[in-house]
Each structure stands twice: as C-alpha cells, then as structure tokens.
Design a protein around this motif. Structure first.
Motif: not given
Lengths: 223, 223
Positions: B92-94, B182, B180
């Motif tokens: 994931x991006x986070x 993903x 980012x």
C-alpha cells in the motif's frame, strides 16, 4: 512440562532434528513471511496467522494476532510463536515413512505489549522491511491515529528452538527393495509478476525491490 | 469468549473477511499442505506444524502434533487447528495499509484420539493422499508395529471459520495521490523437479503423480 529454560522447547519427537543455536533460529524467523501465534483464552487455544519480524533478541507481531489477546488479558500473556518453511514432500516406500522437509522455529514466552513510541515505530518498520526490504523508506509513515490503532507485541527469543528435516526418505532397510519410486518433490514459495493497483497514478514505475523480489535471503543486511 | 457455536470462531478483526460456509472452509483445508495445531499444557500454549487431512466432517492430524498433547491429557483436549495459504504481498502507499492476501481456516474444538483401527487406517490414507494423491495405492501399507507407533487425532468441523483477503491495497482516499507504487506481489507454493532417493533401485520410473505434481486443485475428486 513446566520446567524453565530450554526444557520446554526441547525437541522430543525426532530429537535429531532439533537445533538450538540463534543463527539457525534467526535465519528461519527471518526467511518466513508469516508465523502462527498461539494464545489461550479460558482454556481454549487460538492459533492466528500473522506477519512478524525479528529485531535483535526479540520477535514482534502486530495487529490482529494481538487484539483478542490484549483485550482479554492485558499485560503479559503466555504465547507460542511458530514459523514454518516448507521445503519438500518426502515420498518414502512405506506409507509410515512419508514426511516433509521443513524448517520450523518455536518461540515460547510471555508476549507483552510494546508501549514505548519509538520501539513501536521501529517494530512496525521491522515488520514492513521483513516482508519487502526497501519498502519502509518509500511508504507514508504512520500518523498518530494509525499508531493508536495498531498494537504491537514483543516476545523474547530466550526460549526458542528450531526443528529441521532435510534429505531423502529414510525407509527401513528391508523396504529398499520394494518396486516403489522414492524421493523428494522440492517446494518453494515463489513470487509472481507484480500487479499494479488499478488506482495507481500514471507515471509511477515499478520499483526494483518489487520487480526483483526474492523470498530467500532477502534480508542479508539484517541486524 | 466462552459462548458456544459460531461465536468463538466469528472473525472480529476485519469481519468483512470472514466466511463460514463449509465449501469455502473445505477448499482451504484441502489445498493447504500443512496446518498449525495449538494446544495447552499447564497454561502454556504450544503451536506445532503438522500434516492434516479433511475427510468428510472431520479433520485429522497424526504423529508429532499429537504426541505431547496425548501423553499429557489423554482423551479429548481443547485444540485449535489453523491452515493458512499465502497468496500475495499487498504493498500500500501507507505503511499502515500494508497487508497480505491470504486464505486461512481456524477450527476450534476437542481433539480426540482415533482408536478404531479402520478409522485410523482411513485417516492415514487420507493424510498421505492429501499431500500426494495417488501415492497410497503404491506405498507399502503400515504394519501392526507402525500402527501402534502412530497416533491420530480427530477434530470435528462444527466450529470453523475462514478468513480471506484478496485484491489490491485499500489505501485511504487522501493517500491515492502519493507518488508511491502500490500493488500486489503474488505468491505461490511451487513444486520443483522431483529428486530421486540416492538408494532408489534401478529401473523404477518417476510416477506421473510426482512428475506432474500440482498443489492447487490436487484433490478434485475428494469427498
């Protein structure tokens, strides 16, 4: 059964497969992508798959494995963390001697919640880096709300053992003449081609750590 | 926690991932080559990897998983049998939203020793056939001594649940614009080329079930 120290982790079935040195234990914990954590609620054992990471002399797990345990029992709870790598199917000439080649680690001890903010953040970094080295530096860091929503548990590696089976089948001497094929079918967990999120923004390239992802030896630089 | 029936197996974290139908549960148990069995000795949980097999409305395990449990507690013991299939790494991006795609089954209940000879032999056949369909008919059958040395445990599938995550990462809306990458790195357990036992007699061909071994869908004809 309740003796302290190594006695509880001594490998009793197939003692020749038992290993107790930290290098062996660490290598298995580091290669395994997930583990299974066991805990007890009202006499009933629960076994939950979860992502872990070893950092130094501890192993950390987060999230769902922790939640029921933490809600129920608070501070430190007896737990068992087991990580298993499957290496092959062992086809013996007798049904009895069939087996698998595997490497597993069992860690016994008290699981305690990590409450120190810096240690908790380091543990989350270790967990993400455990799975995909290089990822933490790119992903958005957790914010305060996310940190509160995440629980992290820690277990020491004081009481741990590894169990390893390798090699061909071990049939009894008198079975070797049977007209039955015997040997090993190797097994490996293999990554496929990465699939981009359908919502991925245009112009973001697949990073090298995802393109050339390797499960084995992905953490050569690990502490 | 001590409520009977489905309450104990209800998926609490990510309830949207919970599934309770037997077809889903059976498919996961049948595809997984091994499971992890949890039991309790003196308040300490133990989690042991072992081969299992589902046959009808029960799941069977044998050998080492059973031994400490049986020696300690005799007849029926509270156990938890968990089987997990890893399908992918979810980037994931986070950091917070990282996950894995997986299919797991948790079976709770009393594990009891199988003492009936016919059921025990059928369970051993199911366990070998679970791993390599077609193998039981070729291997030498267990003799009386081997049958005495083997213990088999049975758990009913009355109290079981599946938990499944599939698909892309689920980042928060406000993270979708981050620069980012993903997506998902798929994972699969893959068989390699069979390795013959160095002691294999001359003139024994590699059987078709080993040459073309498949992990997924290897038990289409299963009861």
């Amino acid at each position: 059964m309740s003796a302290p120290g190594v006695a509880r982790t001594k490998v009793r079935r197939h003692p020749e497969r038992g290993q107790y040195d930290r290098a062996t234990i660490d290598a298995i914990l580091d290669e395994a992508l997930i583990c299974h954590v066991g805990f007890v609620v009202g006499g009933q054992p629960y076994v939950i798959p979860t992502i872990h990471a070893r950092a130094g002399d501890h192993v950390y797990v987060h999230g769902s494995a922790a939640s029921r345990m933490l809600r129920t029992l608070g501070a430190g709870v007896p737990a068992c963390l087991t990580a298993t790598l499957l290496d092959g199917l062992v086809l013996a000439r007798s049904g009895f001697s069939h087996s698998m080649n595997y490497r597993s680690v069992v860690v016994l001890g008290l699981a305690t919640e990590v409450t120190d903010g810096a240690e908790k953040l380091a543990a989350l970094e270790a967990i993400v880096e455990h799975v995909v080295p290089g990822r933490w530096a790119e992903a958005r860091l957790p914010n305060e709300v996310e940190m509160r929503q995440t629980s992290v548990l820690r277990m020491p590696l004081d009481e741990a053992s590894a169990k390893i089976r390798t090699g061909p089948p071990k049939d009894a001497e008198e079975d070797l003449d049977l007209g039955v094929w015997a040997g090993v079918i190797p097994l490996a967990l293999v990554p496929g081609t990465p699939v981009a999120d359908p919502q991925l923004r245009d112009g973001i390239a697949l990073p090298e750590y995802a393109r050339s992802y390797r499960i084995q030896n992905r953490r050569r630089t690990r502490r």
